[in-house]
Design a protein around this motif. Structure first.
Motif, PDB file in Angstrom:
ATOM      1  N   TYR A 269       0.920  -1.472   0.135  1.00  0.00           N
ATOM      2  CA  TYR A 269      -0.183  -0.031   0.018  1.00  0.00           C
ATOM      3  C   TYR A 269       0.842   1.142   0.098  1.00  0.00           C
ATOM      4  O   TYR A 269       0.422   2.134  -0.419  1.00  0.00           O
ATOM      5  CB  TYR A 269      -0.848   0.057   1.039  1.00  0.00           C
TER       6      TYR A 269
ATOM      7  N   TRP B 128       1.435   2.757  -3.563  1.00  0.00           N
ATOM      8  CA  TRP B 128       0.347   3.189  -4.481  1.00  0.00           C
ATOM      9  C   TRP B 128       0.257   4.696  -4.012  1.00  0.00           C
ATOM     10  O   TRP B 128       0.357   5.282  -3.186  1.00  0.00           O
ATOM     11  CB  TRP B 128      -0.743   2.471  -4.188  1.00  0.00           C
TER      12      TRP B 128
ATOM     13  N   GLN C  20      -4.991   3.295  -4.455  1.00  0.00           N
ATOM     14  CA  GLN C  20      -5.623   2.679  -3.385  1.00  0.00           C
ATOM     15  C   GLN C  20      -7.226   2.790  -3.252  1.00  0.00           C
ATOM     16  O   GLN C  20      -7.708   1.780  -2.799  1.00  0.00           O
ATOM     17  CB  GLN C  20      -5.026   3.287  -2.078  1.00  0.00           C
TER      18      GLN C  20
ATOM     19  N   LYS D 264      -8.616   0.093  -5.464  1.00  0.00           N
ATOM     20  CA  LYS D 264      -8.734  -1.191  -5.132  1.00  0.00           C
ATOM     21  C   LYS D 264      -9.402  -1.498  -3.712  1.00  0.00           C
ATOM     22  O   LYS D 264     -10.294  -2.467  -3.945  1.00  0.00           O
ATOM     23  CB  LYS D 264      -7.075  -1.623  -4.628  1.00  0.00           C
TER      24      LYS D 264
END
Length: 172
Positions: free
Chosen positions: A63, A66, A71, A74
């Protein structure tokens, strides 16, 4: 992970409630089947978590790389998948409840039909006993009628023989 534990706890409590409700009705095998299905779903969920790359589920380490939009996308994708899974589970639960209601109605109908069959069987036995008694009565009436006929024929023969004897002695 906390959400998974809550779902596990809720489903376990529901299964325990079902088990208590149906223990008296003799449906323990049904609850065992539900319990096995729950275990299968849990195992599948755990395998999904272990194969996170296949299902586009990322760990916390990735994470950091990104940007915020990725994020968010997703997270939205995963949330959508969770909602679909939740809907599927709710639909499955609804189907289970409908099946349970249908099963209870079928059992009630079978109970009524069983009582009807038992009453019919009792009436049939009573009718059979009455027919046997009537048959014995008819047989005894036929035997008496034959005895009466035999006695009448014998009386007629004896009367005829006496008449012939009287006529023979009268003529000679």
């Amino acid at each position: 992970m906390l959400q998974q534990k809550l779902v596990d706890l809720k489903s376990e409590m529901k299964l325990e409630q079902l088990e208590l409700e149906y223990r008296g009705a003799g449906a323990g095998s049904r609850v065992a089947a539900y319990r096995a299905e729950l275990q299968r779903v849990r195992d599948e969920y755990r395998s999904v978590l272990s194969n996170s790359a296949t299902y586009n589920i990322e760990t916390e380490d990735t994470y950091d790389d990104w940007n915020v939009n990725e994020q968010r996308q997703k997270l939205l994708d995963n949330t959508e998948r969770l909602e679909r899974s939740g809907k599927n589970l709710n639909e499955g639960y609804r189907v289970i409840l409908e099946t349970e209601e249908i099963g209870a109605a079928v059992l009630q109908d079978l109970s009524v039909q069983r009582e009807t069959i038992q009453r019919s069987r009792g009436r049939l036995r009573e009718t059979d006993e009455q027919l046997n008694r009537s048959s014995r009565l008819m047989n005894s009436m036929i035997v008496r009628a034959l005895q009466d006929r035999f006695a009448l024929v014998m009386v007629l023969l004896i009367t005829g023989a006496l008449l012939c004897a009287a006529l023979y002695f009268y003529v000679t």
